[in-house]
Scaffold this motif. Structure first.
Motif, PDB file in Angstrom:
ATOM      1  N   ARG A   1      14.219   7.615 -33.637  1.00  0.00           N
ATOM      2  CA  ARG A   1      13.253   6.548 -33.910  1.00  0.00           C
ATOM      3  C   ARG A   1      13.366   5.408 -32.897  1.00  0.00           C
ATOM      4  O   ARG A   1      12.477   4.560 -32.800  1.00  0.00           O
ATOM      5  N   HIS A   2      14.453   5.400 -32.127  1.00  0.00           N
ATOM      6  CA  HIS A   2      14.587   4.381 -31.069  1.00  0.00           C
ATOM      7  C   HIS A   2      14.060   4.879 -29.723  1.00  0.00           C
ATOM      8  O   HIS A   2      14.161   4.186 -28.717  1.00  0.00           O
ATOM      9  N   PHE A   3      13.563   6.112 -29.679  1.00  0.00           N
ATOM     10  CA  PHE A   3      13.008   6.661 -28.435  1.00  0.00           C
ATOM     11  C   PHE A   3      11.530   6.293 -28.319  1.00  0.00           C
ATOM     12  O   PHE A   3      10.839   6.132 -29.322  1.00  0.00           O
ATOM     13  N   ASP A   4      11.034   6.245 -27.074  1.00  0.00           N
ATOM     14  CA  ASP A   4       9.581   6.141 -26.876  1.00  0.00           C
ATOM     15  C   ASP A   4       8.941   7.382 -27.492  1.00  0.00           C
ATOM     16  O   ASP A   4       9.563   8.455 -27.517  1.00  0.00           O
ATOM     17  N   PRO A   5       7.684   7.262 -27.952  1.00  0.00           N
ATOM     18  CA  PRO A   5       7.038   8.424 -28.593  1.00  0.00           C
ATOM     19  C   PRO A   5       7.049   9.681 -27.714  1.00  0.00           C
ATOM     20  O   PRO A   5       7.247  10.785 -28.217  1.00  0.00           O
ATOM     21  N   GLU A   6       6.875   9.507 -26.402  1.00  0.00           N
ATOM     22  CA  GLU A   6       6.859  10.683 -25.513  1.00  0.00           C
ATOM     23  C   GLU A   6       8.208  11.388 -25.486  1.00  0.00           C
ATOM     24  O   GLU A   6       8.291  12.611 -25.439  1.00  0.00           O
ATOM     25  N   LEU A   7       9.262  10.588 -25.465  1.00  0.00           N
ATOM     26  CA  LEU A   7      10.609  11.168 -25.450  1.00  0.00           C
ATOM     27  C   LEU A   7      10.901  11.834 -26.797  1.00  0.00           C
ATOM     28  O   LEU A   7      11.451  12.948 -26.845  1.00  0.00           O
ATOM     29  N   ALA A   8      10.511  11.169 -27.890  1.00  0.00           N
ATOM     30  CA  ALA A   8      10.715  11.761 -29.224  1.00  0.00           C
ATOM     31  C   ALA A   8       9.976  13.099 -29.319  1.00  0.00           C
ATOM     32  O   ALA A   8      10.505  14.085 -29.856  1.00  0.00           O
ATOM     33  N   ALA A   9       8.766  13.138 -28.760  1.00  0.00           N
ATOM     34  CA  ALA A   9       7.989  14.390 -28.788  1.00  0.00           C
ATOM     35  C   ALA A   9       8.717  15.482 -28.010  1.00  0.00           C
ATOM     36  O   ALA A   9       8.806  16.633 -28.445  1.00  0.00           O
TER      37      ALA A   9
ATOM     38  N   GLN B   1       3.402  18.543 -41.867  1.00  0.00           N
ATOM     39  CA  GLN B   1       2.894  17.466 -41.004  1.00  0.00           C
ATOM     40  C   GLN B   1       3.749  17.359 -39.745  1.00  0.00           C
ATOM     41  O   GLN B   1       4.799  17.993 -39.622  1.00  0.00           O
ATOM     42  N   CYS B   2       3.291  16.531 -38.828  1.00  0.00           N
ATOM     43  CA  CYS B   2       4.063  16.324 -37.594  1.00  0.00           C
ATOM     44  C   CYS B   2       5.419  15.720 -37.957  1.00  0.00           C
ATOM     45  O   CYS B   2       5.484  14.742 -38.718  1.00  0.00           O
ATOM     46  N   PRO B   3       6.525  16.262 -37.438  1.00  0.00           N
ATOM     47  CA  PRO B   3       7.837  15.721 -37.809  1.00  0.00           C
ATOM     48  C   PRO B   3       8.044  14.261 -37.384  1.00  0.00           C
ATOM     49  O   PRO B   3       8.998  13.625 -37.831  1.00  0.00           O
ATOM     50  N   SER B   4       7.125  13.734 -36.555  1.00  0.00           N
ATOM     51  CA  SER B   4       7.246  12.316 -36.189  1.00  0.00           C
ATOM     52  C   SER B   4       7.038  11.408 -37.401  1.00  0.00           C
ATOM     53  O   SER B   4       7.348  10.217 -37.332  1.00  0.00           O
ATOM     54  N   VAL B   5       6.548  11.959 -38.533  1.00  0.00           N
ATOM     55  CA  VAL B   5       6.453  11.125 -39.752  1.00  0.00           C
ATOM     56  C   VAL B   5       7.848  10.620 -40.149  1.00  0.00           C
ATOM     57  O   VAL B   5       7.975   9.563 -40.777  1.00  0.00           O
ATOM     58  N   LEU B   6       8.871  11.354 -39.761  1.00  0.00           N
ATOM     59  CA  LEU B   6      10.245  10.956 -40.123  1.00  0.00           C
ATOM     60  C   LEU B   6      10.744   9.770 -39.309  1.00  0.00           C
ATOM     61  O   LEU B   6      11.804   9.228 -39.580  1.00  0.00           O
TER      62      LEU B   6
END
Ligand SMILES: O=C(O)CCC(=O)C(=O)O
Ligand SMILES: [Fe+2]
Length: 294
Positions: free
Chosen positions: A232-240, A257-262
């Motif tokens: 959750r501390h990563f930029d969205p691109e890195l998290a992806a 759903q997309c795991p980015s919900v977490l």
């Protein structure tokens, strides 16, 4: 492709490197990052290099130390993992075979004096897919110390990739790729390679960052390496890139759903599943649903 490539990367630069890789199986990008970035990363990893036990086993090497999770150990690793030109090249090489790429691993490697040459191998052999046409992986070796023939720099067999993986013997001799900190050695998952032997009195330190097709099981378990509290501390691109993204259709979802919900502040206790489809599949489903309503 879902991976966003920053605009400042010239398309021609990416295409030229990808072309060289597909011709030779490898290429070296000189001065890809400032040497100071590498020095800062090396310093952040100093305690890990000192404290990590030697590997066990003939492949990893008994005079070699390795550890992963570099994104959790040093913020300086991000500029290697998210290098815009290299991400663009990875998209070019791997994009024909997947909807989006993912991080396969980050691994620091210290090759100590007296390390023996590693078994020549192709990293794609960790998966058992068909060989020849498909590329599964792009490897990037980042030296932290000078890489020389004497200290066991990576040996690469040029033009040993693609359909040449069927050859019983390589058609060429290996090249000991000599590099400085800041340079980046790129090679395909199908390219024959291995660490050389370290005949010097100094430790050869560096790191591998690799990217693979988004639907493969990555070498390093990215969700365990970077659980939601970390990602959750990563930029969205890195998290992806480390797995907080679905690979269409629907792969790697969390409760549909997309795991980015977490990675969001407030998780809902119950989620409804939502289609995550490629455009061609969206069209097919839309036509099917419409046909039934008629
Ligand atoms: O350390 C190197 O030069 C190469 C290492 C490698 O190819 C591997 O461990 O798969
Ligand atoms: Fe390898």
């Amino acid at each position: 492709m879902a991976t966003a490539i920053p605009q400042q990367v010239r398309a021609s630069e990416t295409i030229n490197w990808a072309h060289a890789l597909l011709e030779q199986g490898y290429c070296v990008i000189p001065a890809a990052v400032p040497p100071a970035t590498i020095a800062a990363l090396d310093a952040d990893l100093g305690a890990d290099f000192a404290g990590t036990p030697f590997c066990r086993g003939g492949f990893y090497g008994e005079r070699t130390k390795r550890f992963g999770r570099l994104l959790a150990r040093s913020r300086h690793s991000r500029s290697l993992v998210m290098h815009p030109t290299i991400l663009g090249i990875a998209d070019k090489i791997l994009g024909p075979w997947c909807d989006s790429i993912q991080l396969n691993l980050t691994q620091a490697i210290a090759l100590h004096p007296e390390a023996l040459p590693q078994l020549p191998h192709r990293d794609q052999d960790m998966w058992r897919g068909s060989i020849g046409e498909v590329e599964y992986l792009l490897n990037v070796m980042w030296p932290f110390t000078p890489y020389r023939e004497e200290n066991g720099t990576t040996l690469i067999w040029p033009q040993s990739h693609g359909y040449r993986a069927f050859d019983a013997r390589p058609a060429t001799d290996p090249i000991a790729v000599e590099m400085q900190p800041g340079d980046a050695l790129l090679f395909l998952g199908s390219t024959l390679h291995g660490a050389g032997g370290n005949r010097s009195h100094h430790i050869r330190r560096g790191a591998i960052v690799s990217y693979c097709l988004g639907w493969l099981k990555p070498y390093e378990n990215q969700w365990l390496a970077y659980p939601p509290e970390t990602a959750r501390h990563f930029d969205p691109e890195l998290a992806a890139l480390v797995g907080y993204r679905q690979h269409r259709p629907n792969l790697g979802n969390y409760e549909g759903q997309c795991p980015s919900v977490l990675l969001q502040d407030q998780g809902q206790s119950r989620l409804g599943a939502v289609d995550a489809l490629r455009p061609d599949q969206e069209q097919l489903i839309a036509a099917h649903v419409a046909g039934q309503r008629d």
